[in-house]
Write a protein that holds these residues in place. Structure first.
Motif, PDB file in Angstrom:
ATOM      1  N   UNK A 107       1.541 -13.847  -9.619  1.00  0.00           N
ATOM      2  CA  UNK A 107       1.913 -15.300 -10.452  1.00  0.00           C
ATOM      3  C   UNK A 107       0.878 -15.683 -11.559  1.00  0.00           C
ATOM      4  N   UNK A 108      -0.156 -15.950 -11.147  1.00  0.00           N
ATOM      5  CA  UNK A 108      -1.438 -16.085 -11.737  1.00  0.00           C
ATOM      6  C   UNK A 108      -1.678 -15.937 -12.466  1.00  0.00           C
ATOM      7  N   UNK A 109      -1.549 -14.046 -12.854  1.00  0.00           N
ATOM      8  CA  UNK A 109      -2.148 -12.798 -13.492  1.00  0.00           C
ATOM      9  C   UNK A 109      -1.013 -11.991 -13.805  1.00  0.00           C
ATOM     10  N   UNK A 110      -0.167 -12.362 -13.989  1.00  0.00           N
ATOM     11  CA  UNK A 110       1.433 -11.052 -14.481  1.00  0.00           C
ATOM     12  C   UNK A 110       0.549 -10.014 -15.105  1.00  0.00           C
ATOM     13  N   UNK A 111      -0.453  -9.985 -16.193  1.00  0.00           N
ATOM     14  CA  UNK A 111      -0.557  -8.687 -16.535  1.00  0.00           C
ATOM     15  C   UNK A 111      -1.572  -8.354 -16.188  1.00  0.00           C
ATOM     16  N   UNK A 112      -2.099  -8.777 -15.092  1.00  0.00           N
ATOM     17  CA  UNK A 112      -3.218  -7.564 -14.061  1.00  0.00           C
ATOM     18  C   UNK A 112      -2.635  -6.619 -13.154  1.00  0.00           C
ATOM     19  N   UNK A 113      -2.764  -5.179 -13.853  1.00  0.00           N
ATOM     20  CA  UNK A 113      -2.130  -3.930 -12.440  1.00  0.00           C
ATOM     21  C   UNK A 113      -2.748  -4.095 -10.705  1.00  0.00           C
ATOM     22  N   UNK A 114      -3.799  -4.610 -11.374  1.00  0.00           N
ATOM     23  CA  UNK A 114      -4.896  -4.693  -9.889  1.00  0.00           C
ATOM     24  C   UNK A 114      -3.299  -5.255  -9.008  1.00  0.00           C
ATOM     25  N   UNK A 115      -3.546  -7.010  -9.732  1.00  0.00           N
ATOM     26  CA  UNK A 115      -2.076  -7.708  -8.383  1.00  0.00           C
ATOM     27  C   UNK A 115      -1.415  -7.790  -8.698  1.00  0.00           C
ATOM     28  N   UNK A 116      -0.380  -6.354  -9.216  1.00  0.00           N
ATOM     29  CA  UNK A 116       0.847  -5.742  -8.541  1.00  0.00           C
ATOM     30  C   UNK A 116       0.435  -4.566  -7.810  1.00  0.00           C
ATOM     31  N   UNK A 117      -0.867  -3.933  -7.803  1.00  0.00           N
ATOM     32  CA  UNK A 117      -1.060  -3.395  -7.115  1.00  0.00           C
ATOM     33  C   UNK A 117      -1.034  -3.304  -5.920  1.00  0.00           C
ATOM     34  N   UNK A 118      -1.483  -5.378  -5.856  1.00  0.00           N
ATOM     35  CA  UNK A 118      -1.638  -5.030  -4.031  1.00  0.00           C
ATOM     36  C   UNK A 118      -0.546  -5.917  -3.687  1.00  0.00           C
ATOM     37  N   UNK A 119       0.692  -6.089  -4.648  1.00  0.00           N
ATOM     38  CA  UNK A 119       2.037  -7.136  -4.497  1.00  0.00           C
ATOM     39  C   UNK A 119       2.117  -5.612  -3.568  1.00  0.00           C
ATOM     40  N   UNK A 120       2.417  -4.869  -3.945  1.00  0.00           N
ATOM     41  CA  UNK A 120       2.815  -3.430  -3.805  1.00  0.00           C
ATOM     42  C   UNK A 120       3.152  -3.233  -2.388  1.00  0.00           C
ATOM     43  N   UNK A 121       1.398  -2.541  -2.499  1.00  0.00           N
ATOM     44  CA  UNK A 121       0.682  -2.992  -0.691  1.00  0.00           C
ATOM     45  C   UNK A 121       1.613  -4.193   0.020  1.00  0.00           C
ATOM     46  N   UNK A 122       1.259  -5.097  -0.512  1.00  0.00           N
ATOM     47  CA  UNK A 122       1.741  -5.970   0.560  1.00  0.00           C
ATOM     48  C   UNK A 122       3.690  -5.859   0.664  1.00  0.00           C
ATOM     49  N   UNK A 123       4.666  -5.919  -0.491  1.00  0.00           N
ATOM     50  CA  UNK A 123       5.808  -4.950   0.219  1.00  0.00           C
ATOM     51  C   UNK A 123       6.104  -4.636   0.967  1.00  0.00           C
ATOM     52  N   UNK A 124       5.479  -3.202   0.580  1.00  0.00           N
ATOM     53  CA  UNK A 124       5.273  -2.294   1.861  1.00  0.00           C
ATOM     54  C   UNK A 124       5.029  -2.702   2.863  1.00  0.00           C
ATOM     55  N   UNK A 125       3.746  -3.549   3.586  1.00  0.00           N
ATOM     56  CA  UNK A 125       3.637  -3.857   4.630  1.00  0.00           C
ATOM     57  C   UNK A 125       4.601  -4.550   5.169  1.00  0.00           C
ATOM     58  N   UNK A 126       5.626  -5.823   4.109  1.00  0.00           N
ATOM     59  CA  UNK A 126       6.668  -6.506   5.046  1.00  0.00           C
ATOM     60  C   UNK A 126       8.058  -5.002   4.603  1.00  0.00           C
ATOM     61  N   UNK A 127       7.786  -4.195   4.404  1.00  0.00           N
ATOM     62  CA  UNK A 127       8.814  -2.918   4.730  1.00  0.00           C
ATOM     63  C   UNK A 127      10.226  -3.153   3.770  1.00  0.00           C
ATOM     64  N   UNK A 128       9.495  -3.550   2.778  1.00  0.00           N
ATOM     65  CA  UNK A 128      10.431  -4.260   1.469  1.00  0.00           C
ATOM     66  C   UNK A 128      10.276  -3.529   0.928  1.00  0.00           C
ATOM     67  N   UNK A 129      10.857  -2.040   0.605  1.00  0.00           N
ATOM     68  CA  UNK A 129      10.213  -0.291  -0.263  1.00  0.00           C
ATOM     69  C   UNK A 129      10.927  -0.353  -1.328  1.00  0.00           C
ATOM     70  N   UNK A 130      11.688  -0.997  -1.699  1.00  0.00           N
ATOM     71  CA  UNK A 130      12.664  -0.995  -3.119  1.00  0.00           C
ATOM     72  C   UNK A 130      11.583  -1.630  -4.410  1.00  0.00           C
ATOM     73  N   UNK A 131      11.081  -3.293  -3.003  1.00  0.00           N
ATOM     74  CA  UNK A 131      10.213  -4.115  -4.745  1.00  0.00           C
ATOM     75  C   UNK A 131       9.477  -3.506  -4.123  1.00  0.00           C
ATOM     76  N   UNK A 132       8.777  -2.292  -3.483  1.00  0.00           N
ATOM     77  CA  UNK A 132       7.978  -2.643  -3.055  1.00  0.00           C
ATOM     78  C   UNK A 132       6.851  -1.458  -4.000  1.00  0.00           C
ATOM     79  N   UNK A 133       8.186  -0.526  -4.611  1.00  0.00           N
ATOM     80  CA  UNK A 133       7.930   0.747  -5.635  1.00  0.00           C
ATOM     81  C   UNK A 133       8.580   0.480  -7.353  1.00  0.00           C
TER      82      UNK A 133
END
Length: 156
Positions: A107-133
């Protein structure tokens, strides 16, 4: 490494299946009656859809792995320090805590691909595959639209 082997074995089995189904579709078309030609065309559609799906997933995996390699080279790959259950699964509360942090970073850096990548990993760790993708697709799109970082400083 095990995931790559599984992916390639599954892809090989699917390609083999597509060849078999395609052969049956062509055999039906060669038979020449209206019914068999119709069924043959319908059967040929399945491998076409399957090949397209396999291609898109392979592209996605390659691009996500390229982002992971780039982030790793920068030293920014997320560290897996999540708590685990005795069976080895990620503890849900631990994953949720990391997810909250990653969501705030995004949310602090919505145009940073690195933040989105790390968010995707967090979604996957939380077992939310559709949002991770979806988050990984966003990271890939942002990285593709951003200018390439220089690999080494220029000596000018």
């Amino acid at each position: 490494m095990r995931a790559k082997i599984t992916y390639f074995v599954t892809a090989a089995v699917l390609v083999f299946y597509f060849v078999l189904v395609g052969g049956r579709g062509l055999m039906l078309i060669r038979h020449g009656t209206l019914l068999t030609v119709t069924f043959g065309v319908a059967v040929l559609i399945l491998p076409v859809i399957g090949v397209w799906f396999l291609w898109k997933n392979t592209q996605f995996a390659r691009r996500a792995n390229a982002l992971a390699a780039e982030l790793d080279a920068e030293g920014g790959l997320p560290v897996d320090d999540l708590l685990r259950t005795p069976s080895g699964r990620i503890d849900r509360d631990s994953a949720d805590a990391v997810f909250t942090k990653r969501r705030e970073e995004t949310e602090d850096a919505p145009d940073d691909w690195r933040a989105w990548f790390k968010l995707a990993v967090a979604y996957q760790d939380a077992r939310d595959t559709p949002r991770a993708r979806k988050a990984m697709q966003r990271a890939i799109a942002l990285r593709a639209s951003s200018p390439a970082a220089p690999s080494s400083p220029s000596g000018a």
